[in-house]
Design a protein around this motif. Sequence first.
Motif, mmCIF file in Angstrom:
data_model
loop_
_atom_site.group_PDB
_atom_site.id
_atom_site.type_symbol
_atom_site.label_atom_id
_atom_site.label_comp_id
_atom_site.label_asym_id
_atom_site.label_seq_id
_atom_site.Cartn_x
_atom_site.Cartn_y
_atom_site.Cartn_z
ATOM 1 N N ARG A 271 -2.596 -33.526 -40.268
ATOM 2 C CA ARG A 271 -4.044 -33.709 -40.152
ATOM 3 C C ARG A 271 -4.586 -33.074 -38.873
ATOM 4 N NH1 ARG A 271 -5.255 -39.977 -38.836
ATOM 5 N NH2 ARG A 271 -7.325 -39.034 -38.631
ATOM 6 N N TRP A 272 -3.706 -32.819 -37.893
ATOM 7 C CA TRP A 272 -4.109 -32.216 -36.616
ATOM 8 C C TRP A 272 -3.723 -30.746 -36.537
ATOM 9 C CZ3 TRP A 272 -7.174 -34.858 -33.350
ATOM 10 C CH2 TRP A 272 -7.232 -36.238 -33.506
ATOM 11 N N ARG A 273 -3.452 -30.141 -37.687
ATOM 12 C CA ARG A 273 -2.938 -28.779 -37.680
ATOM 13 C C ARG A 273 -3.871 -27.813 -36.965
ATOM 14 N NH1 ARG A 273 -2.213 -24.925 -43.044
ATOM 15 N NH2 ARG A 273 -1.416 -23.082 -41.954
ATOM 16 N N TRP A 274 -5.149 -27.790 -37.323
ATOM 17 C CA TRP A 274 -6.069 -26.817 -36.726
ATOM 18 C C TRP A 274 -6.310 -27.101 -35.250
ATOM 19 C CZ3 TRP A 274 -6.343 -22.577 -39.169
ATOM 20 C CH2 TRP A 274 -6.231 -22.557 -40.566
ATOM 21 N N PHE A 275 -6.316 -28.375 -34.891
ATOM 22 C CA PHE A 275 -6.457 -28.717 -33.480
ATOM 23 C C PHE A 275 -5.258 -28.193 -32.689
ATOM 24 C CE2 PHE A 275 -5.363 -31.603 -30.000
ATOM 25 C CZ PHE A 275 -6.506 -31.499 -29.220
ATOM 26 N N ASN A 276 -4.057 -28.431 -33.227
ATOM 27 C CA ASN A 276 -2.862 -27.967 -32.533
ATOM 28 C C ASN A 276 -2.789 -26.454 -32.468
ATOM 29 O OD1 ASN A 276 -0.935 -30.284 -31.755
ATOM 30 N ND2 ASN A 276 -1.642 -30.856 -33.788
ATOM 31 N N LEU A 277 -3.234 -25.792 -33.523
ATOM 32 C CA LEU A 277 -3.284 -24.331 -33.484
ATOM 33 C C LEU A 277 -4.242 -23.852 -32.402
ATOM 34 C CD1 LEU A 277 -3.235 -23.168 -37.222
ATOM 35 C CD2 LEU A 277 -1.638 -22.505 -35.409
ATOM 36 N N GLY A 278 -5.391 -24.518 -32.302
ATOM 37 C CA GLY A 278 -6.354 -24.140 -31.271
ATOM 38 C C GLY A 278 -5.794 -24.329 -29.876
ATOM 39 N N VAL A 279 -5.083 -25.430 -29.669
ATOM 40 C CA VAL A 279 -4.481 -25.693 -28.359
ATOM 41 C C VAL A 279 -3.417 -24.652 -28.035
ATOM 42 C CG1 VAL A 279 -3.085 -27.347 -27.050
ATOM 43 C CG2 VAL A 279 -4.994 -28.163 -28.430
ATOM 44 N N GLU A 280 -2.567 -24.350 -29.040
ATOM 45 C CA GLU A 280 -1.519 -23.349 -28.827
ATOM 46 C C GLU A 280 -2.126 -21.984 -28.535
ATOM 47 O OE1 GLU A 280 2.556 -21.954 -28.847
ATOM 48 O OE2 GLU A 280 1.622 -23.938 -28.669
ATOM 49 N N TRP A 281 -3.150 -21.635 -29.278
ATOM 50 C CA TRP A 281 -3.827 -20.344 -29.074
ATOM 51 C C TRP A 281 -4.437 -20.271 -27.679
ATOM 52 C CZ3 TRP A 281 -8.915 -18.590 -31.888
ATOM 53 C CH2 TRP A 281 -9.119 -17.227 -31.686
ATOM 54 N N ALA A 282 -5.117 -21.341 -27.277
ATOM 55 C CA ALA A 282 -5.721 -21.366 -25.943
ATOM 56 C C ALA A 282 -4.649 -21.216 -24.863
ATOM 57 C CB ALA A 282 -6.497 -22.665 -25.744
ATOM 58 N N HIS A 283 -3.487 -21.833 -25.093
ATOM 59 C CA HIS A 283 -2.406 -21.739 -24.110
ATOM 60 C C HIS A 283 -1.898 -20.304 -24.003
ATOM 61 C CE1 HIS A 283 0.877 -23.230 -21.632
ATOM 62 N NE2 HIS A 283 1.723 -22.550 -22.385
ATOM 63 N N LEU A 284 -1.685 -19.666 -25.145
ATOM 64 C CA LEU A 284 -1.179 -18.291 -25.129
ATOM 65 C C LEU A 284 -2.181 -17.333 -24.476
ATOM 66 C CD1 LEU A 284 0.386 -18.044 -28.710
ATOM 67 C CD2 LEU A 284 1.579 -18.404 -26.544
ATOM 68 N N VAL A 285 -3.460 -17.480 -24.842
ATOM 69 C CA VAL A 285 -4.484 -16.595 -24.269
ATOM 70 C C VAL A 285 -4.619 -16.849 -22.766
ATOM 71 C CG1 VAL A 285 -6.940 -16.024 -24.280
ATOM 72 C CG2 VAL A 285 -5.732 -16.371 -26.446
ATOM 73 N N GLY A 286 -4.596 -18.128 -22.370
ATOM 74 C CA GLY A 286 -4.708 -18.451 -20.952
ATOM 75 C C GLY A 286 -3.577 -17.859 -20.141
ATOM 76 N N VAL A 287 -2.346 -18.002 -20.640
ATOM 77 C CA VAL A 287 -1.203 -17.421 -19.926
ATOM 78 C C VAL A 287 -1.309 -15.906 -19.893
ATOM 79 C CG1 VAL A 287 1.304 -17.120 -19.992
ATOM 80 C CG2 VAL A 287 0.323 -19.361 -20.465
ATOM 81 N N GLY A 288 -1.756 -15.313 -21.011
ATOM 82 C CA GLY A 288 -1.888 -13.861 -21.046
ATOM 83 C C GLY A 288 -2.894 -13.349 -20.029
ATOM 84 N N ILE A 289 -4.052 -14.011 -19.959
ATOM 85 C CA ILE A 289 -5.074 -13.584 -18.992
ATOM 86 C C ILE A 289 -4.586 -13.772 -17.562
ATOM 87 C CG2 ILE A 289 -7.357 -14.158 -18.083
ATOM 88 C CD1 ILE A 289 -8.227 -14.795 -20.926
ATOM 89 N N TRP A 290 -3.955 -14.916 -17.301
ATOM 90 C CA TRP A 290 -3.531 -15.239 -15.934
ATOM 91 C C TRP A 290 -2.362 -14.358 -15.495
ATOM 92 C CZ3 TRP A 290 -0.189 -20.037 -14.515
ATOM 93 C CH2 TRP A 290 -0.052 -20.128 -13.136
ATOM 94 N N ILE A 291 -1.270 -14.392 -16.254
ATOM 95 C CA ILE A 291 -0.064 -13.672 -15.840
ATOM 96 C C ILE A 291 -0.246 -12.168 -16.005
ATOM 97 C CG2 ILE A 291 2.406 -13.447 -16.186
ATOM 98 C CD1 ILE A 291 1.454 -16.177 -15.091
ATOM 99 N N GLY A 292 -0.814 -11.752 -17.160
ATOM 100 C CA GLY A 292 -1.057 -10.330 -17.336
ATOM 101 C C GLY A 292 -2.041 -9.800 -16.316
ATOM 102 N N GLY A 293 -3.057 -10.614 -15.992
ATOM 103 C CA GLY A 293 -4.035 -10.200 -15.000
ATOM 104 C C GLY A 293 -3.442 -10.021 -13.614
ATOM 105 N N LEU A 294 -2.404 -10.826 -13.294
ATOM 106 C CA LEU A 294 -1.761 -10.699 -11.981
ATOM 107 C C LEU A 294 -1.192 -9.294 -11.790
ATOM 108 C CD1 LEU A 294 0.201 -14.065 -11.498
ATOM 109 C CD2 LEU A 294 -1.721 -13.234 -10.133
ATOM 110 N N VAL A 295 -0.621 -8.729 -12.849
ATOM 111 C CA VAL A 295 -0.036 -7.384 -12.746
ATOM 112 C C VAL A 295 -1.134 -6.366 -12.421
ATOM 113 C CG1 VAL A 295 1.241 -5.591 -13.965
ATOM 114 C CG2 VAL A 295 1.786 -8.011 -14.364
ATOM 115 N N TRP A 296 -2.244 -6.461 -13.129
ATOM 116 C CA TRP A 296 -3.353 -5.527 -12.886
ATOM 117 C C TRP A 296 -3.974 -5.749 -11.511
ATOM 118 C CZ3 TRP A 296 -4.704 -1.555 -16.124
ATOM 119 C CH2 TRP A 296 -4.102 -1.547 -17.387
ATOM 120 N N LEU A 297 -4.062 -7.001 -11.073
ATOM 121 C CA LEU A 297 -4.574 -7.279 -9.736
ATOM 122 C C LEU A 297 -3.659 -6.665 -8.680
ATOM 123 C CD1 LEU A 297 -6.575 -8.828 -7.865
ATOM 124 C CD2 LEU A 297 -4.965 -10.751 -7.953
#
Length: 631
Positions: A271-297
């Motif tokens: 019943r929480w599938r879409w919520f959990n997908l949203g949380v997982e997606w937010a986590h992946l995007v957040g890590v990508g922006i933060w860690i990937g951004g560090l390389v460019w910085l």
Amino acid sequence: MMRRFFVSALIAVAALVMLPGVAGAHALLKSSVPAAGADLKEAPHQILLTFTEPPDPTLSLVTLVTSSGATVDTGKAQAVPGAPTELQLSVPQIPDGVYTVNWRTVSKTDGHVTGGSFAFGINTVASSSTSSTTMSASPSPTAPALVSRWLLFVGLALMVGGAAVRTLVRLEPSRRAVRTLLPSGLALAAVGLVGSYAAEAHAIGASLSALAKTSTARPDEFLGAAIVVLAVIVAALARRDARGLWLALGAAGILAMLIHALGSHADNPSRWRWFNLGVEWAHLVGVGIWIGGLVWLFVAIRGGADDDPTRREGIVRFSKMAAVVLVVVAASGIGRALSELNGLHSLWSTSFGKTLLVKGALFGVLLTFGALNHYWLVPRIRAEGTGTGALARSVRVEMAVAAATIFAGVLLSQLPPASYASTPLAPSQSAIVVTGSDFGTTVRLQLQISPGVLGSNTFDAQVVDYDTGAPVSVRSLVLNFTLPSNPDIGGSSLSLKRSGSDWKGTGTNLSLTGTWSISAVVQERTSAVSIPLRVTPKLPPEQISTIAGNPTLYTITLGGGLTVQTYVDPDTAGVANVHFTFFQSSGKEQPIASASATQTDPAGTTSGMKLIRFDPGHFAANTRLTSGTWT
């Protein structure tokens, strides 16, 4: 400012952690009909298996094995219409006895391979008060699979982080950096995806073409399409720098991370599938922006002048963006991890929990460096125009720690949570008794198995100090069973419960003939030890038939309707022939691939017998008998 930041982070984490979590991580066996350890009054017409994630029927294998090791002809397991987490296996008419269900499946959700076994009986005990547990196992993550997943995510993070730095932070990287980092990220993602696909096919035991025909391969195929789109955008950016292209790169990268999330544990039906997908997606995007951004910085500030106002403002904007992203990463990461824990004890008692602790420690290091940069170096750069070199050195260390943190996260995604088991108690009967100790000879365990035959048994364990014999304080005791002579049969486990000074439980774990290896895991207050044991279940008592003028005939029931009849001719002292003949329940001779036999003389000396095959199921051996009792 620091207080507001950490208060906001704490509120976000607490709000997410308080929400209900869902069980996830691999297609583990949740329940079965018949239940593990059940003793049925009549044979079942089908076996129903329910998993924690939808299994892929085309890549799943379920077999039914008799106590003698023969495989029952059942056909292939089928999907249950309207029940995506279930598989059913049709069962022909089978006789009374003990049976082992051996299963192996691939999760549609995350593509992970799991397997295990459990046993049940048909009219094997007087009452059906026993139960056992299955032990669902997933192969340990392989180095190629882990490295491939790491490369895939690092590649996506480089592209998403670059888009964030260019569009949100408005730091303009050099053309050389664009033409180096973007193709590198694209290559890493492509190599990682191909490697992951090949590693998955190898783990499943299927060819690449066979895997491509299953639903398990769909997320990787969609991810491949997303990488093709990213390749087109990267090629365009190599020719000209345009904000629209950078926005398209970021959107395509974020979409690829959504597809990546769809192939994770978060996509488990609930019943929480879409919520959990949203949380997982937010986590992946957040890590990508933060860690990937560090390389460019790092590339943007390395070796530059401190008095460049455009770069100083870009550093400040990156710091603000990283603070927001950090809250998202912490909240979503902790929320998803806790939803897959089986209580706090799992943190130190399972591989998943220990890896989570390592990832948490690495994240703590990143958080420390982030706070140092955000509250000391960045204000200094903004106010005084100095400190860019120190920031570059700090970011370099952050990138190294971040790489290890991402690897820990990849390992977490490949590990299942702790298995679960429950066991009732049963009265003691005549038993087999085995003893053993741990490698360090700190404790000694005596295990009594009643009645010690194939099928339902009561296990009674006593744990004492190896030197003094005094009782040892034990928090938990689990028996893990494997049959070395038949590695195709999955292992099983049985959790014992405290009963006075003993630990007791009942189960049908000894379900096949042969010598079983039992690993008793004893959890003390501050440590745990493993005690190896070996047990050979007793065969059922033989039926003895005597007819005047003929040798005495001994008949032993092996289970699954099979019997073996043996006799000695003549049954007097001197040279004799010993005959062994195997029969089916119909009375027809049962063909046997190979057999071995031993004899024990009245003095207790055991020796092998050289068998001669007379018929497909009939063997004989020559021996010389002396007066006394022979076995």
